[in-house]
Design an enzyme around this catalytic site. Sequence first.
Site, short mmCIF file in Angstrom:
data_model
loop_
_atom_site.label_atom_id
_atom_site.label_comp_id
_atom_site.label_asym_id
_atom_site.label_seq_id
_atom_site.Cartn_x
_atom_site.Cartn_y
_atom_site.Cartn_z
N SER A 81 1.07 -10.40 -0.70
CA SER A 81 1.07 -8.95 -0.87
C SER A 81 0.45 -8.21 0.32
CB SER A 81 0.37 -8.58 -2.17
OG SER A 81 0.53 -7.22 -2.46
N HIS A 82 -0.62 -7.50 0.07
CA HIS A 82 -1.24 -6.64 1.08
C HIS A 82 -2.27 -7.37 1.92
CE1 HIS A 82 -3.24 -6.73 -2.74
NE2 HIS A 82 -4.37 -6.58 -2.09
N GLU B 190 -3.51 2.35 -10.40
CA GLU B 190 -4.24 3.14 -9.41
C GLU B 190 -4.17 2.51 -8.02
OE1 GLU B 190 -6.97 1.42 -8.06
OE2 GLU B 190 -6.47 -0.17 -9.51
N SER B 191 -3.87 1.21 -7.98
CA SER B 191 -3.86 0.47 -6.72
C SER B 191 -2.53 0.65 -5.98
CB SER B 191 -4.13 -1.00 -7.00
OG SER B 191 -3.20 -1.48 -7.95
N ASP C 91 3.53 -1.88 1.27
CA ASP C 91 2.65 -2.98 1.64
C ASP C 91 3.42 -4.21 2.12
OD1 ASP C 91 3.67 -3.82 -0.78
OD2 ASP C 91 1.84 -4.90 -1.32
N LYS D 138 6.39 -3.77 -9.55
CA LYS D 138 6.23 -2.44 -9.00
C LYS D 138 7.12 -2.33 -7.76
CE LYS D 138 1.82 -3.94 -7.13
NZ LYS D 138 0.74 -4.50 -7.95
N ASP E 117 5.93 -3.88 -2.71
CA ASP E 117 5.84 -3.37 -4.09
C ASP E 117 4.88 -2.19 -4.23
OD1 ASP E 117 3.60 -4.93 -3.72
OD2 ASP E 117 3.86 -6.14 -5.54
N ARG E 118 4.02 -1.97 -3.25
CA ARG E 118 3.09 -0.84 -3.35
C ARG E 118 3.61 0.39 -2.61
NH1 ARG E 118 -3.13 -2.97 -2.98
NH2 ARG E 118 -2.94 -4.46 -4.67
N ASP F 148 4.60 -6.96 0.86
CA ASP F 148 5.78 -7.46 0.14
C ASP F 148 6.60 -6.34 -0.50
OD1 ASP F 148 3.76 -6.97 -1.70
OD2 ASP F 148 4.56 -8.41 -3.13
C1 G1P Z 1 -5.18 -5.81 -7.22
C2 G1P Z 1 -5.03 -4.44 -7.85
C3 G1P Z 1 -4.13 -4.56 -9.06
C4 G1P Z 1 -2.79 -5.17 -8.65
C5 G1P Z 1 -3.03 -6.49 -7.93
C6 G1P Z 1 -1.75 -7.06 -7.38
O1 G1P Z 1 -5.77 -6.69 -8.12
O2 G1P Z 1 -6.26 -3.89 -8.22
O3 G1P Z 1 -3.94 -3.29 -9.63
O4 G1P Z 1 -1.98 -5.38 -9.76
O5 G1P Z 1 -3.94 -6.30 -6.84
O6 G1P Z 1 -1.15 -6.21 -6.44
P1 G1P Z 1 -7.35 -7.02 -8.12
O7 G1P Z 1 -7.70 -7.49 -6.75
O8 G1P Z 1 -8.03 -5.72 -8.45
O9 G1P Z 1 -7.51 -8.05 -9.21
ZN ZN Z 2 2.26 -6.17 -2.90
#
Ligand code: G1P
Ligand code: ZN
Length: 543
Positions: A113-114, A364-365, A277, A376, A281-282, A279
Site C-alpha cells: 500500500s502506502h 478517515e485514513s 497511494d 477502497k 486504493d486511497r 496501490d
Molecule cells: C491503516 C489505516 C486503516 C486502513 C489500513 C489499510 O491501518 O488506519 O484505516 O484500512 O491502513 O490501508 P492501521 O495502520 O491504522 O492499522
Molecule cells: Zn493502499
Amino acid sequence: MTQQTIQTQAFPDQLPGTSGLRKKIRVFQQPHYLENFVQSIFDSLYGFERETLVLGGDGRYGNLEAIAVILRMAAANGFGRVLVGRDGLLSTPAASCVIRKYQAFGGIILSASHNPGGPDGDFGIKYNTGNGGPAPEKITDAIFEHSRQIREYHISDEADIALHQVHEFTLDGMLVSVIDPVDDYAELMASLFDFDAIAAMFRGGFRLRFDAMHAITGPYATEILERRLGASAGTVINGIPLTDFGGGHPDPNLVYAKQLVEEMFSDTAPDFGAASDGDGDRNMVLGANFFVTPSDSLALLTANATLVPGYAAGLTGVARSMPTSMATDRVAEALGIDCFETPTGWKFFGNLMDAGKVTLCGEESFGTGSSHVREKDGLWAVLFWLNIFAVRQQPMADMVREHWACYGRNFYSRHDYEGVGKAGAEALMTELRARLATLPGESFGNLCVAYADDFSYTDPVDGSVSTGQGIRIGFEGGDRIVFRLSGTGTEGATLRVYLERFEVDVQHHEQDAQAALADLVVIADELAGIRCHTGRDVPTVIT
Ligand code: G1P
Ligand code: ZN
C-alpha cells in the site's frame, strides 16, 4: 517443464494483518519465504482446481519476480487460468474489479500500500476472495495456521514467463492471460460517472492536478483523466510508476503529497487537486487553498450521491470505520438510511455490501469506496468528485462550507506516533483500558465524558464478533477521542490518536482544525500519558 515439490521449513512470523502480510522486502527475499506464504494461501482454499486466479501488484521493487513465482506455483497447484496485469501491474481496486467481472475464484495482490518501496522498503501480499474483497479472518487465520506447519510447496520450473504485452500462453497446462491493467477498470468507471459532463467541464477550463506519487495510479489516471476525459496533458504528475516510488512515501496526505499540497495552497492553485497511494486504493482531495478531510469527503459524497448516474437511485446505506468522524452519520440520518460503524480495515465493509446493506463507505485514513468493487478506490473517489463539480459548478470550498452550515462541522485530526516502543504503546492501551469503567461522568476541562469503551463489533451479516478494536472516549456534545495501535506498521508500534470536535455554530467554522482541537490534544495526553509512555513530545504525522 515439470512440477516440483520443494521441502521447506516454517517461518513463525507469517501472520496476515488487516491488509495481508506486510514485511520488509528483505524478509520476503529469504529463500522460501514468499513460496511458503503462497502455498499456505492455496492450502487454505478449497475447490480452486481449474478455476481462475487474478494476479497483479503495485509495481514496487520485487513485484515482477514475485509474480513469476506465484504464476509457477498457481500452475503447480492446479489453477486453470490466471489473469495477470501486463508487467505484473494491477491497482488494488482494479484487481477487485477484475475478480468480480470475470467471476474469478479469487486474487492475489502484491502491495504494501502506502509504505515505501525499493530494496530497503516494504513488500506485501494479500489474498482476495471471489467477491473481490480482502479475505475474511477465518481464511487469514487458516493461512497463518498452515504457514506454521508447512513442510513443502509446489512449483513449476517453467522459466519462460513473458508479461510485457497483452497475450496468452500456457504454463504447465495452466492458461495465463496477460490483460491490460486499465481497460476493465476504465470501463467500470465509465458506467458509473457522467464522462460527457466531466469532459465538457474540462473543455470549459476546469483545472485538475492529480498526483500519482510515482505509484500504480499513474497509468490509470493518465488514461482516464487525460485521454478519455480530455483533461490537459500534465494534469497527472509523478505518473510513471517507479519500483521505489521515486524514494518517496506513496501516501496521499498533507505531509507526503508535498508537491501537490504546495500547488493547491498557492496563488495558481487549480480548481481541484487529488492524490492516490502506492496501490491506488486511497485518495486525498483538495480544493483551491482548501483541504477536505476524508471524513468530510465521505459525508459530502453521501449527501451528493444522487447527482451521479451510478448512484442516482439513492444509497441503501453507508458505513464508516469507527475512528472516522461522525459527519456521515448525520447525513445518513437526514436521508433516512443506515450508517454502520465498523472496525478499522476494509474487510468489514465487504459483508455489508454483499448483503446489500450499504452502497458507500469510508475511512478517515484517506479511503473511500462503494459497492462497485470490494476495496477502497482512489481514482473512483476523484471521479465522483469530478462528477459533483460538473453538476454543481461551485468551488470545493463553497460546497464544503454549505455542507457544514447544514449539518454542522466535525473538526477532525489524526495524530500518529510512529515507530514507538511496542512495550510502552501496549502499556498505554492496557492502562487506559483499565480506567474505562470509571471515566463516564468524569470531567476534563469543560468536557464531561459521556461514554468510554473498547470498541467491539458484531457483524450484522454473519454474527462474527471483533473485540479490542480501539478505545473510544466520547464527550457530551459530540466530541470524541479514539486511541488505537496500528495493525499495518512494520517497525515498532504506531499509536494513532483520533481527535474530533463537533461544532454547530457557523461562526466558528472557519477556525483552524488544530486550534479547534487543542483542548482535546491536552486531554488525550492527560488520559493516556502519551508523552510518558512513548517518550515523544509531538506526533510524527498530523493529518
Ligand atoms: C491503516 C489505516 C486503516 C486502513 C489500513 C489499510 O491501518 O488506519 O484505516 O484500512 O491502513 O490501508 P492501521 O495502520 O491504522 O492499522
Ligand atoms: Zn493502499
